[in-house]
Design a protein around this motif. Structure first.
Motif, mmCIF file in Angstrom:
data_model
loop_
_atom_site.group_PDB
_atom_site.id
_atom_site.type_symbol
_atom_site.label_atom_id
_atom_site.label_comp_id
_atom_site.label_asym_id
_atom_site.label_seq_id
_atom_site.Cartn_x
_atom_site.Cartn_y
_atom_site.Cartn_z
ATOM 1 N N UNK A 9 12.052 -26.041 46.820
ATOM 2 C CA UNK A 9 11.622 -24.930 47.644
ATOM 3 C C UNK A 9 11.776 -25.491 49.065
ATOM 4 N N UNK A 10 11.208 -26.781 49.178
ATOM 5 C CA UNK A 10 11.393 -27.170 50.747
ATOM 6 C C UNK A 10 10.759 -28.611 50.460
ATOM 7 N N UNK A 11 11.653 -29.562 50.163
ATOM 8 C CA UNK A 11 11.272 -30.957 50.053
ATOM 9 C C UNK A 11 12.011 -31.802 50.781
ATOM 10 N N UNK B 185 17.158 -23.877 54.205
ATOM 11 C CA UNK B 185 16.908 -22.551 53.664
ATOM 12 C C UNK B 185 15.477 -22.296 53.142
ATOM 13 N N UNK B 186 14.767 -21.495 53.755
ATOM 14 C CA UNK B 186 13.499 -21.308 53.551
ATOM 15 C C UNK B 186 12.842 -21.036 52.106
ATOM 16 N N UNK B 187 12.112 -21.698 51.274
ATOM 17 C CA UNK B 187 11.895 -21.496 50.188
ATOM 18 C C UNK B 187 12.993 -21.804 49.026
ATOM 19 N N UNK B 188 14.163 -22.358 49.550
ATOM 20 C CA UNK B 188 15.134 -23.024 48.724
ATOM 21 C C UNK B 188 15.802 -22.329 47.418
ATOM 22 N N UNK B 189 16.209 -22.918 46.763
ATOM 23 C CA UNK B 189 16.797 -22.395 45.456
ATOM 24 C C UNK B 189 15.948 -21.703 44.529
ATOM 25 N N UNK B 190 14.797 -22.044 44.477
ATOM 26 C CA UNK B 190 13.882 -21.305 43.613
ATOM 27 C C UNK B 190 13.652 -19.807 44.168
#
Length: 284
Positions: free
Chosen positions: A98-100, A120-125
């Motif tokens: 998500x954001x790590x 990318x805010x919130x990432x792949x999930x």
């Protein structure tokens, strides 16, 4: 959230720009061993169309005993060239949490003088949850030269951080969880003392994120830094376990318009084993 191609963009922004010819997307997923996840394997199984995989451990300084330290300029340039990422590209970095770890690669690009890079805010999930396209094909790569202008003011070493701790001329902000900061929970890496850099403040990176792992808005982040006793008028050094989540604090500070921040690359992996530097426990 206002999209900013130099810091943070939404999944809606990325979906809109997905076919832009000068867009380059990087999957920078990285996990501690106890997470039981393999970023590369997850990338191979499915990723945002056109994405390249950025291996944080491989694209690092292998001359150092410390984990994933910033790579030499030449190595960064050659690896990114082989990925087809270079001058004139807009880069978007995401991860599978998500954001790590994506913010770490954002920081690396900034360190190398590249400013057209966003997380990318919130990432792949979030991307998957919203039903955006996913593929398992590797992209077609064409070499692209990258001009690097090292921004040394964005990184700090143990000597500089030790001086800042003694002089109090910077605020050192630690992104680790509160129990680790206070020395009440063991470190995930063997051989490290428990506690924190004397005089540092604790802003656990997770406090800056919403439930869906998007970053809280700038004013909410400002309030969190304020509540932790961080003087935002001073230069700030961010730190964490090994220089990964410290970049989340740096990203938040950049979004606040804080121009004088840097990241302690060795972080607790270095400080916690360095024999001559002091360690504090309890609250800041």
């Amino acid at each position: 959230m206002a999209d900013d191609p130099k810091t943070l963009v939404s999944t809606a922004w990325l979906a809109q720009h997905l076919k832009d010819p000068d867009l380059r997307i990087l999957d920078a997923s990285w996990y501690l061993p106890e997470a039981g996840r393999d970023g590369r394997a997850e990338y191979d199984a499915g990723h945002i169309p056109g994405t390249r995989f950025f291996d944080i451990d491989e694209i690092s300084d292998h001359r150092s005993d410390l984990p994933h330290m910033a790579p030499p300029v030449e190595k960064f340039m050659s690896r990114l060239r082989a990925m087809g990422v270079g001058d004139g590209h807009q880069v978007v970095v995401y991860d599978g949490a998500g954001l790590l770890s994506a913010a770490r690669v954002w920081w690396l690009f900034r360190l190398m003088g590249q400013e057209n890079v966003a997380v990318l805010d919130g990432g792949f999930p979030k991307w998957q949850a919203e039903g955006h396209p996913v593929e398992d094909m590797p992209p077609i790569i064409r070499d692209r030269h990258m001009t690097v202008r090292m921004q040394n003011q964005l990184v700090r070493d143990v000597t500089q951080v030790s001086s800042a701790s003694k002089l109090g001329d910077h605020v050192i902000v630690d992104a680790r969880a509160a129990l680790r900061f206070r020395g009440e929970a063991p470190e995930p890496r063997d051989g490290l003392r428990a506690g924190h850099i004397p005089g540092s403040r604790n802003v656990p990176y997770a406090d800056l994120l919403n439930a869906d792992k998007t970053m809280k808005d700038p004013e909410a982040c400002r309030a969190i830094f304020d509540a932790a006793g961080v003087d935002l008028t001073m230069p700030i050094i961010t730190s964490c376990g090994s220089g990964v989540t410290a970049a989340i604090l740096a990203l938040a500070l950049e979004r606040l318009g804080h121009a004088h921040w840097s990241l302690y690359d060795g972080s607790w992996a270095e400080w916690g084993m360095f024999p001559t530097v002091p360690v504090a426990t309890g609250d800041a």
